[in-house]
Design a protein around this motif. Sequence first.
Motif, PDB file in Angstrom:
ATOM      1  N   ARG A  89      32.936  48.813 -13.091  1.00  0.00           N
ATOM      2  CA  ARG A  89      32.149  47.995 -14.022  1.00  0.00           C
ATOM      3  C   ARG A  89      31.949  48.730 -15.338  1.00  0.00           C
ATOM      4  N   ASP A  90      31.539  49.976 -15.262  1.00  0.00           N
ATOM      5  CA  ASP A  90      31.274  50.757 -16.463  1.00  0.00           C
ATOM      6  C   ASP A  90      32.548  50.991 -17.271  1.00  0.00           C
ATOM      7  N   PHE A  91      33.667  51.217 -16.564  1.00  0.00           N
ATOM      8  CA  PHE A  91      34.921  51.419 -17.274  1.00  0.00           C
ATOM      9  C   PHE A  91      35.347  50.142 -17.998  1.00  0.00           C
ATOM     10  N   LYS A  92      35.185  49.006 -17.340  1.00  0.00           N
ATOM     11  CA  LYS A  92      35.530  47.737 -17.991  1.00  0.00           C
ATOM     12  C   LYS A  92      34.724  47.558 -19.268  1.00  0.00           C
ATOM     13  N   ARG A  93      33.440  47.881 -19.235  1.00  0.00           N
ATOM     14  CA  ARG A  93      32.608  47.793 -20.432  1.00  0.00           C
ATOM     15  C   ARG A  93      33.113  48.728 -21.522  1.00  0.00           C
ATOM     16  N   ALA A  94      33.430  49.951 -21.122  1.00  0.00           N
ATOM     17  CA  ALA A  94      33.914  50.932 -22.091  1.00  0.00           C
ATOM     18  C   ALA A  94      35.253  50.505 -22.678  1.00  0.00           C
ATOM     19  N   LEU A  98      37.524  49.392 -26.956  1.00  0.00           N
ATOM     20  CA  LEU A  98      38.730  49.963 -27.549  1.00  0.00           C
ATOM     21  C   LEU A  98      39.154  49.140 -28.756  1.00  0.00           C
ATOM     22  N   ILE A  99      39.652  49.822 -29.745  1.00  0.00           N
ATOM     23  CA  ILE A  99      40.147  49.121 -30.926  1.00  0.00           C
ATOM     24  C   ILE A  99      41.451  48.446 -30.552  1.00  0.00           C
TER      25      ILE A  99
END
Length: 109
Positions: A89-94, A98-99
């Motif tokens: 979940r946290d990785f998806k948010r991060a 991304l540009i």
Amino acid sequence: MNELKLAILNQLSKGRNKAIKGNLIAKRLGLRNDRGIRLAIRELIRDGIPVASSVKPPLGFFIAETKEEAEEYKAVLKGRLVEDAYRRRDFKRAARKLIRPEQLVLIRA
């Protein structure tokens, strides 16, 4: 059953008190690391052998001997699933931050 799985089974004992670390099994079997050991243990579990691992001393792999040992390992696995779900979940948010490549195009005057 292949040779590696049989060799690993010969290294494993019943009961958490007799757990053995994967790197020690690898060393005894002449392997450079425990990656192959871990993969073979997954196969052993798929084959129906209740190979568990302990996260408290003694650390390592063992064949679950009691219902309590099996339940304890199942709880450890569930905890890992929950942590992995949070990490995902946290990785998806991060990753959303991304540009986008198209944003990197310079505006020409």
